[in-house]
Structures are given as C-alpha cells and as structure tokens.
Scaffold this active site. Sequence first.
Site, PDB file in Angstrom:
ATOM      1  N   PHE A 111      60.568  -1.280  27.586  1.00 37.95           N
ATOM      2  CA  PHE A 111      60.632  -2.611  26.567  1.00 37.95           C
ATOM      3  C   PHE A 111      59.972  -3.819  26.183  1.00 37.95           C
ATOM      4  O   PHE A 111      60.332  -4.093  25.262  1.00 37.95           O
ATOM      5  CB  PHE A 111      62.170  -2.357  26.807  1.00 37.95           C
ATOM      6  CG  PHE A 111      62.494  -3.890  27.774  1.00 37.95           C
ATOM      7  CD1 PHE A 111      62.869  -2.927  28.723  1.00 37.95           C
ATOM      8  CD2 PHE A 111      63.343  -5.232  26.749  1.00 37.95           C
ATOM      9  CE1 PHE A 111      63.054  -4.973  29.369  1.00 37.95           C
ATOM     10  CE2 PHE A 111      63.226  -6.419  27.519  1.00 37.95           C
ATOM     11  CZ  PHE A 111      63.467  -5.583  29.015  1.00 37.95           C
ATOM     12  N   LYS A 112      59.644  -4.055  27.091  1.00 39.75           N
ATOM     13  CA  LYS A 112      58.692  -5.142  27.664  1.00 39.75           C
ATOM     14  C   LYS A 112      58.022  -4.934  25.893  1.00 39.75           C
ATOM     15  O   LYS A 112      57.599  -6.204  25.183  1.00 39.75           O
ATOM     16  CB  LYS A 112      58.164  -5.543  29.287  1.00 39.75           C
ATOM     17  CG  LYS A 112      59.532  -6.109  30.180  1.00 39.75           C
ATOM     18  CD  LYS A 112      58.740  -6.770  30.910  1.00 39.75           C
ATOM     19  CE  LYS A 112      59.903  -6.753  32.047  1.00 39.75           C
ATOM     20  NZ  LYS A 112      60.955  -6.204  32.751  1.00 39.75           N
ATOM     21  N   ASP A 113      57.513  -3.610  25.718  1.00 38.22           N
ATOM     22  CA  ASP A 113      56.351  -4.235  24.859  1.00 38.22           C
ATOM     23  C   ASP A 113      57.179  -4.208  23.064  1.00 38.22           C
ATOM     24  O   ASP A 113      55.585  -4.860  22.416  1.00 38.22           O
ATOM     25  CB  ASP A 113      55.364  -2.807  24.806  1.00 38.22           C
ATOM     26  CG  ASP A 113      54.701  -2.299  25.508  1.00 38.22           C
ATOM     27  OD1 ASP A 113      54.183  -3.074  26.431  1.00 38.22           O
ATOM     28  OD2 ASP A 113      54.711  -1.209  25.936  1.00 38.22           O
TER      29      ASP A 113
END
Length: 469
Positions: free
Chosen positions: A112-114
């Site tokens: 999810f860091k993207d």
Amino acid sequence: MKYISTRGDATPRGFCDILLEGLAPDGGLYLPASYPSIDDATLTRWRGLRYAELAFEILSLYIDDIPAADLRRLCEATYTERTFGSRQITPLKPLDEGVFLQALSNGPTLAFKDMAMQLLGNLFEYELDRRGQTLNILGATSGDTGSAAEYAMRGKKGVRVFMLSPHGRMSPFQQAQMFSLTDANIHNLCIEGVFDDCQDIVKAVSSDLDFKRRHRIGTVNSINWARLLAQVVYYFAGYLQATTNNAQKVSFAVPSGNFGNICAGHVARCMGLPIDRLVLATNENKVLDEFFRSGRYRVRASAETFETSSPSMDISKASNFERFVFDLLNRDAARTADLFGPQLAKQGGFTLTAAEFAPAAQFGFVSGSSTHADRVATIRDTWQRLGVMIDTHTADGLKVARQHLRPGVPMLVLETALPAKFADTIHEALGRAPERPAALQGIEQLPRRFTVLPVDAVAVKRYIETHLN
Ligand SMILES: *Cc1c(COP(=O)(O)O)cnc(C)c1O
C-alpha cells in the site's frame, strides 16, 4: 491551509514549505491547523467521482500553494489504471457477509505504500522544478519502504535516491524488485551489516549538517505529511464504494506499524467521514494494542522487538503516533512535547491520565493483536473457504477485524500487501507458492544494479559525493 507542529511551533507554513521537510524544527510533527469538515452535500457529490478526481478534491482542501490545474494534473498522472491495475484504483473484494478487503496493493511494489509514494514522487518533481532545486534522498530499508520510494522516484527530474539495505538480508523477491531498477538516479547501496547499521549510517550522515546542506540530503520517511494526506483519499474511496447513502457507517481494520495508515483514517473521520470504528491490528509487536487497551505507551528496545512473519509491522516505536496523541490531548502542544520529549527519553514511554485517555473511544479506536499461528490459520481459512489469497499483514488485519464486527456496519480490511511478497509463510499455510502478477514473473532473472559498502558512514558519504552527476 497552514501547518503547525505538534510541539507548539506555530510559525505558519504552507503545504509546499513542509513537503520537502521531515520533522518540524522543534522536533514535532506537522499537522494542518484544523481539519476541514465535509458536509453531506459534498460527500454526495463525491459519490460520482473517479479516484483521481476524488484525490484532487481532498488534496485541494489541504493544499493552497499549488495552482488547481497543476494539482489536478498531478493527481491524474498518479492514479491511473496503468499504475494501479484497475479503474477503481482501490476496489473492494467481498469476503464474508459484511466483510470486504480494500485492495491497496496493486501498485508497482505490491504494497500500500505505493498509494502515497507515487504521488510524492510527482509532487517532489513538480516542486523541485518550480524552485530550481535538486534533492538527494537518503534512506535505509529492510524491504517495503525502500522499494516503494525507488519506484516512485525512478526517472524523476531533480531527484536522486541513495537507498541503504542490509547486504544479503532482504527476501529474494525484495532484492530482485529493488536491484533490477536500472534508472540512473537510483542507487542501491548494500551495507555489510544489519538494518540497524544502515539506519545508524543514515543518522550519522544526516547529523553532519554541513554535508547535509551542501548536498541537499532529504528523506521520504513515513512522518511526511504529504504521504499521510494521500492515504486519507482511499478511506473516502472505500466508504463511497461500500455505501449508497451518507447515513450509513463503515469500519476499517488497519494492519499497523508506524501508525501512518490508521492516522490517515483518523484524519478522514475528523473530517466527518461516517466511520464507525478504526480497528488497529498489530502482530506480536503490540506497542499500540497495549496503548489502546490501557493508555500506556511503552516503546521497546531493538532486543525486545520480535522478527515476525508480518515484518513491516515489526516496530519498536510508532513514528506517527504523536499526531494522534496531540489530537487526543485536544491539541495541547506543551503536554505533547513533554510526553514525546523528556518522558519518552527518560522513562521509555508514558501513561496518560484516565481523563486524557477517555476520548480515544470517541475517536473510534479499538485494537487487537495476532500471532504467527493466527496469520497462518487466517490465510488458510480465507483461501480454503473463500478462494482469496491474502498476505501476512492483511491476515493480521482480518483476524482482529473479526473480533470487532457489528451488525449492519460493513468492515473494510485494508489489504496492505500482496501474498507474492511473502512466499515462505504462504507455503507454510497453503503448501503452494503465492500468486504473482504477470508483470513480476521472472524478475529474479533480470540484471541487477547495486554497490556493496562496509558499515562506514564515511564510505557512504564518499559514494554520494562521487555520484552527484
Ligand atoms: C508499512 C506497512 C504496514 C504498516 O503501516 P503503518 O503506516 O506504518 O502503520 C503494514 N503492512 C505493510 C505491508 C506495510 O508495508
């Protein structure tokens, strides 16, 4: 919108002033001076928007120093079907009755860091160009953050990345993911030591203020407000997909480490998004679960921090937590500064008074933790019964979510990574290899680009100085 520090520095700063910075000068974290509130008519209007349009609407409330047309263009360039794999960007997948996964991990690095980092890459490039400046990002990674940062900054004008990782200690998939990047502005530095050595080198280099200023050294760590703001958007997107009218509430379950992701949920709730509960899930490193049960925050030493099968949640202290405590204390900056300054340094933590802790429930927070055995059981059950393969972090979230279900309130479990990244535990749970997206088949065979360096800040400085052009 102006930004203030959780420790009392009230110098008014705009969004672009804090975009390229880390901590506030007084050691606190930046927060908006107030949270804009969303009325019923606005929320209804947002129901028809595409993700990029929704992102623009929400970001506009917090950013008044980028012209609207430019901000819209940056949102449109970031949240595309091409980068995130679907038209909805963060689609919901139904599990059991009333329980959904919200897919946040279909970006380039499968975590999810993207969602935030891809926007940050575009914002950095835009702002540096506007100022005629360049930035050299220095970071340490044991996996997820480093690759998300590299995929976000690759090929960006004015930005170089120097990412330190412990030589030979990341998973084969993570190594392949990072080291196969061949962009000239990305530098993988493999340090002959452990992750803590990498972090110590980053600290040593950053505390050489002369070197830092001369070479424009910056970071992309999780305390960056722009990252948190980008994450607020998918709470709205999840809510709007799960409901048909604004009288309905939903809950979110969030696999948590540094408290960045769930802090974005807290901001969304403060803006008036009808969130019933924010369910905070930890693994065996339950610093935060302990806090939400007792009002006591006790950071751990490295030796007390367990290495688990959900490694991105293996934290000893939660770097964004100060933001929430500031709100919990009704924004009492003096008290926040005392707790996170002297008390944390001297006593390794603090305990809030009953009166200070009481509002945590009004903010919707509940919590729970899980073990390796829970993760394995949850991955197996979800696969066998529902035909859905989930990763270890998402399994922590789902396990704790089930303890907090309420009739009539949909529960959205945030999918923070794809199982492809954690093959060992998937093998253990399912006796087979995880699914891998087509674009990442065979990445282990690609040529790799990295440089091995000793545990020595001087060697890292020398490398940076000789690779600035
Ligand atoms: C970073 C990360 C987390 C923890 O998120 P925080 O914002 O630090 O709470 C959870 N799961 C995965 C897969 C991550 O990469």
